[in-house]
Design a protein around this motif. Structure first.
Motif, PDB file in Angstrom:
ATOM      1  N   HIS A   1       0.825  -1.204   0.000  1.00  0.00           N
ATOM      2  CA  HIS A   1       0.000   0.000   0.000  1.00  0.00           C
ATOM      3  C   HIS A   1       0.864   1.261   0.000  1.00  0.00           C
ATOM      4  O   HIS A   1       0.577   2.223  -0.705  1.00  0.00           O
ATOM      5  N   ALA A   2       1.939   1.272   0.764  1.00  0.00           N
ATOM      6  CA  ALA A   2       2.803   2.445   0.851  1.00  0.00           C
ATOM      7  C   ALA A   2       3.628   2.649  -0.409  1.00  0.00           C
ATOM      8  O   ALA A   2       4.057   3.765  -0.699  1.00  0.00           O
ATOM      9  N   SER A   3       3.848   1.604  -1.178  1.00  0.00           N
ATOM     10  CA  SER A   3       4.652   1.742  -2.388  1.00  0.00           C
ATOM     11  C   SER A   3       3.808   2.041  -3.623  1.00  0.00           C
ATOM     12  O   SER A   3       4.352   2.201  -4.709  1.00  0.00           O
ATOM     13  N   ALA A   4       2.503   2.157  -3.470  1.00  0.00           N
ATOM     14  CA  ALA A   4       1.627   2.473  -4.598  1.00  0.00           C
ATOM     15  C   ALA A   4       1.838   3.922  -5.030  1.00  0.00           C
ATOM     16  O   ALA A   4       2.258   4.775  -4.241  1.00  0.00           O
ATOM     17  N   GLU A   5       1.528   4.211  -6.284  1.00  0.00           N
ATOM     18  CA  GLU A   5       1.717   5.561  -6.819  1.00  0.00           C
ATOM     19  C   GLU A   5       0.631   6.506  -6.302  1.00  0.00           C
ATOM     20  O   GLU A   5      -0.511   6.109  -6.086  1.00  0.00           O
ATOM     21  N   ILE A   6       1.011   7.773  -6.134  1.00  0.00           N
ATOM     22  CA  ILE A   6       0.057   8.779  -5.689  1.00  0.00           C
ATOM     23  C   ILE A   6      -0.919   9.107  -6.810  1.00  0.00           C
ATOM     24  O   ILE A   6      -0.706   8.745  -7.957  1.00  0.00           O
ATOM     25  N   ASP A   7      -1.992   9.830  -6.470  1.00  0.00           N
ATOM     26  CA  ASP A   7      -2.995  10.133  -7.485  1.00  0.00           C
ATOM     27  C   ASP A   7      -2.712  11.480  -8.171  1.00  0.00           C
ATOM     28  O   ASP A   7      -1.755  12.177  -7.827  1.00  0.00           O
ATOM     29  N   ALA A   8      -3.545  11.825  -9.139  1.00  0.00           N
ATOM     30  CA  ALA A   8      -3.322  13.007  -9.972  1.00  0.00           C
ATOM     31  C   ALA A   8      -3.386  14.298  -9.160  1.00  0.00           C
ATOM     32  O   ALA A   8      -2.618  15.231  -9.412  1.00  0.00           O
ATOM     33  N   ARG A   9      -4.275  14.373  -8.181  1.00  0.00           N
ATOM     34  CA  ARG A   9      -4.376  15.599  -7.374  1.00  0.00           C
ATOM     35  C   ARG A   9      -3.104  15.843  -6.587  1.00  0.00           C
ATOM     36  O   ARG A   9      -2.683  16.996  -6.409  1.00  0.00           O
ATOM     37  N   GLN A  10      -2.471  14.789  -6.125  1.00  0.00           N
ATOM     38  CA  GLN A  10      -1.242  14.955  -5.359  1.00  0.00           C
ATOM     39  C   GLN A  10      -0.096  15.417  -6.259  1.00  0.00           C
ATOM     40  O   GLN A  10       0.704  16.270  -5.870  1.00  0.00           O
ATOM     41  N   TYR A  11      -0.016  14.854  -7.474  1.00  0.00           N
ATOM     42  CA  TYR A  11       0.973  15.355  -8.428  1.00  0.00           C
ATOM     43  C   TYR A  11       0.703  16.817  -8.760  1.00  0.00           C
ATOM     44  O   TYR A  11       1.623  17.633  -8.839  1.00  0.00           O
ATOM     45  N   ALA A  12      -0.566  17.168  -8.962  1.00  0.00           N
ATOM     46  CA  ALA A  12      -0.922  18.550  -9.303  1.00  0.00           C
ATOM     47  C   ALA A  12      -0.577  19.508  -8.172  1.00  0.00           C
ATOM     48  O   ALA A  12      -0.130  20.634  -8.420  1.00  0.00           O
TER      49      ALA A  12
ATOM     50  N   VAL B   1       2.919  25.398   2.272  1.00  0.00           N
ATOM     51  CA  VAL B   1       1.696  24.608   2.346  1.00  0.00           C
ATOM     52  C   VAL B   1       1.286  24.225   0.933  1.00  0.00           C
ATOM     53  O   VAL B   1       1.218  25.068   0.046  1.00  0.00           O
ATOM     54  N   LEU B   2       1.041  22.952   0.715  1.00  0.00           N
ATOM     55  CA  LEU B   2       0.583  22.474  -0.589  1.00  0.00           C
ATOM     56  C   LEU B   2      -0.913  22.703  -0.711  1.00  0.00           C
ATOM     57  O   LEU B   2      -1.671  22.409   0.208  1.00  0.00           O
ATOM     58  N   ASP B   3      -1.322  23.230  -1.847  1.00  0.00           N
ATOM     59  CA  ASP B   3      -2.730  23.489  -2.092  1.00  0.00           C
ATOM     60  C   ASP B   3      -3.190  22.603  -3.228  1.00  0.00           C
ATOM     61  O   ASP B   3      -2.608  22.616  -4.308  1.00  0.00           O
ATOM     62  N   TRP B   4      -4.215  21.812  -2.989  1.00  0.00           N
ATOM     63  CA  TRP B   4      -4.734  20.943  -4.033  1.00  0.00           C
ATOM     64  C   TRP B   4      -5.494  21.779  -5.041  1.00  0.00           C
ATOM     65  O   TRP B   4      -6.172  22.737  -4.675  1.00  0.00           O
ATOM     66  N   PRO B   5      -5.392  21.449  -6.314  1.00  0.00           N
ATOM     67  CA  PRO B   5      -6.060  22.242  -7.348  1.00  0.00           C
ATOM     68  C   PRO B   5      -7.580  22.155  -7.233  1.00  0.00           C
ATOM     69  O   PRO B   5      -8.129  21.140  -6.794  1.00  0.00           O
ATOM     70  N   ALA B   6      -8.231  23.244  -7.661  1.00  0.00           N
ATOM     71  CA  ALA B   6      -9.690  23.299  -7.578  1.00  0.00           C
ATOM     72  C   ALA B   6     -10.342  22.464  -8.674  1.00  0.00           C
ATOM     73  O   ALA B   6     -11.424  21.936  -8.496  1.00  0.00           O
ATOM     74  N   GLY B   7      -9.665  22.349  -9.813  1.00  0.00           N
ATOM     75  CA  GLY B   7     -10.241  21.600 -10.930  1.00  0.00           C
ATOM     76  C   GLY B   7     -10.215  20.106 -10.698  1.00  0.00           C
ATOM     77  O   GLY B   7      -9.612  19.592  -9.759  1.00  0.00           O
ATOM     78  N   ASN B   8     -10.889  19.403 -11.586  1.00  0.00           N
ATOM     79  CA  ASN B   8     -10.959  17.950 -11.499  1.00  0.00           C
ATOM     80  C   ASN B   8      -9.775  17.353 -12.256  1.00  0.00           C
ATOM     81  O   ASN B   8      -9.789  17.268 -13.475  1.00  0.00           O
ATOM     82  N   THR B   9      -8.733  16.977 -11.554  1.00  0.00           N
ATOM     83  CA  THR B   9      -7.563  16.373 -12.172  1.00  0.00           C
ATOM     84  C   THR B   9      -7.616  14.878 -11.953  1.00  0.00           C
ATOM     85  O   THR B   9      -7.551  14.406 -10.827  1.00  0.00           O
ATOM     86  N   VAL B  10      -7.748  14.145 -13.039  1.00  0.00           N
ATOM     87  CA  VAL B  10      -7.870  12.692 -12.920  1.00  0.00           C
ATOM     88  C   VAL B  10      -6.816  11.939 -13.729  1.00  0.00           C
ATOM     89  O   VAL B  10      -6.672  10.736 -13.571  1.00  0.00           O
TER      90      VAL B  10
END
Length: 111
Positions: free
Chosen positions: A28-39, A83-92
């Protein structure tokens, strides 16, 4: 209770449970992060201090960020008062957001 039944009941079953949980946690810890986290990393990348940008580049050497890498980077950014801010748009699209971050890291390397 026979010795075989005792060993199976009190050692083998608990040991297998422990092995199963440890295996699941490491996968579980080695899985890739999602698009919002990259954004969130790519939108804040310009405001990061040089040390944090270097750590992001090191974490991206494998071509992706794992969940454990991301949590370490978030802790480090908070330590640096960023502070990291997650994007408002839908990043998938994970591939697109990963490519954006990789492009920022590569451009930063050649400055």
């Amino acid at each position: 209770m026979s010795p075989v039944k005792f060993v199976l009941s009190y050692t083998a079953v608990p040991l297998m449970a422990i092995v199963t949980v440890v295996t699941w946690a490491s996968l579980h810890a080695s899985a890739e992060i999602d698009a919002r986290q990259y954004a969130s990393l790519s939108t804040s990348y310009a405001s990061f201090p040089a040390g944090l940008r270097h750590d992001i580049a090191d974490a991206l050497k494998s071509g992706m960020l794992s969940k454990s890498d991301y949590s370490s980077l978030v802790r480090e950014s908070l330590d640096d008062d960023v502070v990291l801010d997650w994007p408002a748009g839908n990043t998938v699209d994970v591939a697109r957001e990963r490519a954006k971050l990789l492009a920022l890291v590569r451009a930063d390397r050649f400055r």
